[in-house]
Design an enzyme around this catalytic site. Structure first.
Site, PDB file in Angstrom:
ATOM      1  N   LEU A 165       0.832  -1.197   0.000  1.00 49.66           N
ATOM      2  CA  LEU A 165       0.000   0.000   0.000  1.00 49.66           C
ATOM      3  C   LEU A 165       0.867   1.248   0.000  1.00 49.66           C
ATOM      4  O   LEU A 165       1.800   1.365   0.779  1.00 49.66           O
ATOM      5  CB  LEU A 165      -0.918   0.011   1.226  1.00 49.66           C
ATOM      6  CG  LEU A 165      -1.813  -1.214   1.417  1.00 49.66           C
ATOM      7  CD1 LEU A 165      -2.684  -1.045   2.653  1.00 49.66           C
ATOM      8  CD2 LEU A 165      -2.661  -1.483   0.198  1.00 49.66           C
ATOM      9  N   ASP A 166       0.555   2.174  -0.901  1.00 48.43           N
ATOM     10  CA  ASP A 166       1.279   3.446  -0.921  1.00 48.43           C
ATOM     11  C   ASP A 166       0.439   4.497  -0.189  1.00 48.43           C
ATOM     12  O   ASP A 166      -0.611   4.186   0.372  1.00 48.43           O
ATOM     13  CB  ASP A 166       1.609   3.873  -2.354  1.00 48.43           C
ATOM     14  CG  ASP A 166       0.373   4.057  -3.234  1.00 48.43           C
ATOM     15  OD1 ASP A 166      -0.745   4.236  -2.691  1.00 48.43           O
ATOM     16  OD2 ASP A 166       0.519   4.039  -4.466  1.00 48.43           O
ATOM     17  N   SER A 167       0.887   5.736  -0.196  1.00 53.33           N
ATOM     18  CA  SER A 167       0.194   6.785   0.572  1.00 53.33           C
ATOM     19  C   SER A 167      -1.226   7.019   0.056  1.00 53.33           C
ATOM     20  O   SER A 167      -2.141   7.268   0.848  1.00 53.33           O
ATOM     21  CB  SER A 167       0.985   8.082   0.570  1.00 53.33           C
ATOM     22  OG  SER A 167       1.175   8.552  -0.740  1.00 53.33           O
ATOM     23  N   ASP A 223      -3.118   4.715  -1.344  1.00 54.80           N
ATOM     24  CA  ASP A 223      -3.869   3.541  -0.867  1.00 54.80           C
ATOM     25  C   ASP A 223      -4.266   3.711   0.597  1.00 54.80           C
ATOM     26  O   ASP A 223      -5.385   3.374   0.993  1.00 54.80           O
ATOM     27  CB  ASP A 223      -3.042   2.259  -1.003  1.00 54.80           C
ATOM     28  CG  ASP A 223      -2.787   1.868  -2.443  1.00 54.80           C
ATOM     29  OD1 ASP A 223      -3.612   2.182  -3.318  1.00 54.80           O
ATOM     30  OD2 ASP A 223      -1.738   1.232  -2.685  1.00 54.80           O
ATOM     31  N   LEU A 224      -3.349   4.229   1.409  1.00 58.16           N
ATOM     32  CA  LEU A 224      -3.635   4.428   2.831  1.00 58.16           C
ATOM     33  C   LEU A 224      -4.741   5.466   3.034  1.00 58.16           C
ATOM     34  O   LEU A 224      -5.588   5.323   3.911  1.00 58.16           O
ATOM     35  CB  LEU A 224      -2.381   4.831   3.591  1.00 58.16           C
ATOM     36  CG  LEU A 224      -1.324   3.741   3.731  1.00 58.16           C
ATOM     37  CD1 LEU A 224      -0.073   4.292   4.401  1.00 58.16           C
ATOM     38  CD2 LEU A 224      -1.857   2.554   4.513  1.00 58.16           C
TER      39      LEU A 224
END
Length: 160
Positions: free
Chosen positions: A76-78, A80-81
């Protein structure tokens, strides 16, 4: 002889529903469901780079564990978060009966593992559920000084 008049029943005042308390077990189920709904479509893939080398990108795992790292293990990237945070806000709000629950983006960035995230959400949801609308408004005003940001809150300088 006078007939006794039946006592008129006073309508009961509706008490606001007390929000449900979020347990770790329930939070885990909800969080896992949100992860699956949001990211389970991701599959393994290999990308060929400009220099001819290949990079393997793992898909979303079939089983998620508490110790899994959100970035490294789940990929998960930023963005996604942020998406995950919004989806979780909605689900936890539905569960608890609290109209709106917001998680601070800075707090979400600090989460490392699935277990950290679940613990954070349990604490945040239960804390939010215990506050009155006035207390929430006060906390927002304390945390975010809209005047310092160059924003006008409203004609009365109150957050709406």
């Amino acid at each position: 002889m006078k007939k006794k008049q039946p006592k008129k029943k006073q309508p009961k005042k509706k008490q606001p529903k007390k929000p449900k308390e979020l347990t770790r077990a329930t939070a885990k189920k909800i969080f896992y469901a949100v992860l699956q709904d949001s990211f389970s479509y991701r599959t393994d893939k290999t990308i060929t780079n400009d220099d001819g080398t290949e990079t393997f990108i793992p898909g979303f795992p079939k089983r998620v564990k508490l110790k899994d790292k959100l970035k490294e293990d789940l990929g998960l990237d930023s963005l996604d978060l942020t998406e995950l945070g919004m989806d979780v806000e909605e689900k936890f709000s539905e569960f608890s009966g609290v109209e709106e629950i917001y998680f601070d983006a800075e707090d979400l960035k600090s989460l490392v593992t699935v277990g950290n995230a679940i613990d954070f959400f349990v604490k945040a949801v239960n804390e939010r559920s215990s506050l009155t609308p006035e207390e929430i408004k006060k906390r927002v005003q304390e945390k975010y000084n809209f005047r310092d940001m160059g924003l006008k809150e409203d004609d009365k300088d109150e957050v709406q």
